[in-house]
Design an enzyme around this catalytic site. Structure first.
Site, PDB file in Angstrom:
ATOM      1  N   ASN A 124      49.281  39.126  44.864  1.00 33.94           N
ATOM      2  CA  ASN A 124      49.618  40.418  44.470  1.00 33.94           C
ATOM      3  C   ASN A 124      48.367  41.324  46.128  1.00 33.94           C
ATOM      4  O   ASN A 124      47.846  40.850  45.658  1.00 33.94           O
ATOM      5  CB  ASN A 124      49.211  40.926  43.185  1.00 33.94           C
ATOM      6  CG  ASN A 124      48.089  42.391  43.430  1.00 33.94           C
ATOM      7  OD1 ASN A 124      48.544  43.264  43.378  1.00 33.94           O
ATOM      8  ND2 ASN A 124      47.403  42.563  42.162  1.00 33.94           N
TER       9      ASN A 124
ATOM     10  N   LYS B 289      48.302  43.908  46.176  1.00 36.08           N
ATOM     11  CA  LYS B 289      47.321  45.625  46.153  1.00 36.08           C
ATOM     12  C   LYS B 289      47.448  46.398  47.595  1.00 36.08           C
ATOM     13  O   LYS B 289      48.595  47.024  47.883  1.00 36.08           O
ATOM     14  CB  LYS B 289      45.605  44.977  45.850  1.00 36.08           C
ATOM     15  CG  LYS B 289      45.193  43.851  44.541  1.00 36.08           C
ATOM     16  CD  LYS B 289      43.916  43.889  44.414  1.00 36.08           C
ATOM     17  CE  LYS B 289      43.880  42.956  43.547  1.00 36.08           C
ATOM     18  NZ  LYS B 289      43.059  43.100  42.696  1.00 36.08           N
TER      19      LYS B 289
ATOM     20  N   HIS C  49      48.331  46.203  35.261  1.00 38.85           N
ATOM     21  CA  HIS C  49      46.966  45.217  35.943  1.00 38.85           C
ATOM     22  C   HIS C  49      45.684  45.877  35.194  1.00 38.85           C
ATOM     23  O   HIS C  49      45.941  47.598  35.132  1.00 38.85           O
ATOM     24  CB  HIS C  49      47.294  45.007  37.268  1.00 38.85           C
ATOM     25  CG  HIS C  49      45.896  44.323  37.832  1.00 38.85           C
ATOM     26  ND1 HIS C  49      44.859  44.914  38.082  1.00 38.85           N
ATOM     27  CD2 HIS C  49      46.450  43.189  38.694  1.00 38.85           C
ATOM     28  CE1 HIS C  49      44.348  43.635  38.873  1.00 38.85           C
ATOM     29  NE2 HIS C  49      45.524  42.586  39.009  1.00 38.85           N
TER      30      HIS C  49
ATOM     31  N   GLU D  51      43.332  46.577  36.893  1.00 38.63           N
ATOM     32  CA  GLU D  51      43.117  48.229  37.692  1.00 38.63           C
ATOM     33  C   GLU D  51      43.932  49.613  37.647  1.00 38.63           C
ATOM     34  O   GLU D  51      44.062  50.653  37.250  1.00 38.63           O
ATOM     35  CB  GLU D  51      43.512  47.811  39.353  1.00 38.63           C
ATOM     36  CG  GLU D  51      42.160  47.055  39.408  1.00 38.63           C
ATOM     37  CD  GLU D  51      42.628  45.268  40.778  1.00 38.63           C
ATOM     38  OE1 GLU D  51      43.847  46.499  41.390  1.00 38.63           O
ATOM     39  OE2 GLU D  51      41.994  44.589  41.208  1.00 38.63           O
TER      40      GLU D  51
ATOM     41  N   GLU E 193      44.890  37.766  32.568  1.00 41.52           N
ATOM     42  CA  GLU E 193      43.589  37.778  33.375  1.00 41.52           C
ATOM     43  C   GLU E 193      42.264  38.401  33.055  1.00 41.52           C
ATOM     44  O   GLU E 193      42.420  39.729  32.661  1.00 41.52           O
ATOM     45  CB  GLU E 193      43.830  38.817  34.937  1.00 41.52           C
ATOM     46  CG  GLU E 193      45.308  38.320  34.977  1.00 41.52           C
ATOM     47  CD  GLU E 193      45.880  39.131  37.023  1.00 41.52           C
ATOM     48  OE1 GLU E 193      45.742  38.335  37.637  1.00 41.52           O
ATOM     49  OE2 GLU E 193      45.412  40.156  36.699  1.00 41.52           O
TER      50      GLU E 193
ATOM     51  N   GLY F 153      38.682  39.046  41.566  1.00 47.73           N
ATOM     52  CA  GLY F 153      38.134  39.870  42.444  1.00 47.73           C
ATOM     53  C   GLY F 153      36.535  39.127  42.237  1.00 47.73           C
ATOM     54  O   GLY F 153      35.793  39.946  43.434  1.00 47.73           O
TER      55      GLY F 153
ATOM     56  N   SER G 296      40.043  35.107  40.693  1.00 47.84           N
ATOM     57  CA  SER G 296      39.835  33.835  41.743  1.00 47.84           C
ATOM     58  C   SER G 296      40.351  32.986  42.140  1.00 47.84           C
ATOM     59  O   SER G 296      39.440  32.637  42.096  1.00 47.84           O
ATOM     60  CB  SER G 296      38.324  34.018  41.498  1.00 47.84           C
ATOM     61  OG  SER G 296      37.534  35.752  41.406  1.00 47.84           O
TER      62      SER G 296
END
Ligand code: PEP
Length: 270
Positions: free
Chosen positions: A29, A31, A114, A116, A186, A192, A232
């Site tokens: 991904n 982003k 996701h 985000e 996730e 991240g 990660s």
């Protein structure tokens, strides 16, 4: 039969290879990273790599570079998709991209939900369920993301939360169509941050999700929906995470941006 016994049976079946989620996915991904030059040099590097036959190698770039993927990956094993889609065919939806437009460039996967998108853009399970359903109708594989925040993990309060994300997110899909969904677990605290979930945490949670899928949707469907782990993942930890029971692949952010690291991850899974 209690949950522990069911889990034990699933574990045994997995180990003996009876429980097949068959395919293994390595999904990058990107982003909102990279420029045109960087995309081209990444693709030039990975295009000639000999990826393991059985694994699905998928890259999810920003929309603006899909045309480069279509141009350059025509004869490659690498597949690609989009990070988001609006669940309408077309219309007055300024700033959005439709399924048709993604398909036009050969996208075959879409990340849906996701964290985000959920947290920064306030996407809720109701909208996400429409997105999942639109993906299925348009022959795009949804990679449906779920995951708890640190607070829920620390309070051991995440199981019901994950169940509600799955139930609500998949509520508009039924029957055999459910078999075309990919779930990505996730945990938000691992995305991240450089702190991945431990293999034991991944195993426990994936087995819990698998268990739920089987109970909710039956054997035929519950056993085949792939469950990816994301958070990660990098060359240094991918192998031990891959060995955790119930992992059908990975959704990788940061470590998928660099071609050498992406190739190294895949080499470790060969
Ligand atoms: C992600 O964005 O889906 C992700 C897992 O990111 P990272 O690998 O950087 O934690």
């Amino acid at each position: 039969m209690d949950v522990k016994e069911i889990r034990e049976i699933i574990r045994k079946e997995l180990v003996e290879g009876i429980l097949q989620t068959q395919d293994f996915y390595v999904v990058g991904n990107w982003k909102m990273y990279k420029n045109k030059h960087e995309v081209i040099s990444f693709l030039d590097k990975v295009i000639s790599h000999d990826f393991k036959e059985k694994n699905h190698i998928v890259i999810i770039p920003p929309f603006s570079y899909l045309y480069l993927f279509e141009e350059r990956l025509r004869y490659s094993k690498i597949e690609y998709g989009v990070q988001n889609l609006y669940p309408k065919d077309e219309g007055a939806y300024t700033g959005e991209i439709s399924y048709r437009q993604a398909l036009d460039f050969g996208a075959r996967y879409a990340i849906v939900g996701h964290s985000e998108r959920r947290n920064i853009f306030n996407e809720d399970n109701s909208l996400l369920s429409e997105k999942v359903s639109a993906c299925i109708k348009n022959n795009i594989k949804p990679i449906f993301c779920i995951g708890e925040d640190l607070n829920k993990r620390q309070n051991n309060d995440y199981h019901d939360f994950l169940i509600s994300q799955i139930r609500e997110g998949l509520s508009l899909v039924s029957g055999k169509d459910l078999q075309r969904v990919i779930i990505a677990y996730e945990p938000i605290w691992a995305i991240g941050t450089g702190v991945n979930a431990t293999p034991a945490q991944v195993e426990e949670t994936h087995m819990f999700i698998r268990n739920f899928l089987i109970q909710e949707y039956g054997d035929e469907t519950g056993k085949v929906i792939p469950i990816l782990y994301g958070g990660s993942v990098k060359p240094a930890n991918v192998l031990e995470l891959a060995l955790a029971d119930g992992v059908s692949g990975f959704l990788i952010g940061g470590a998928s941006l660099d071609a050498d690291s992406f190739i190294e991850i895949n080499n470790k899974l060969n």
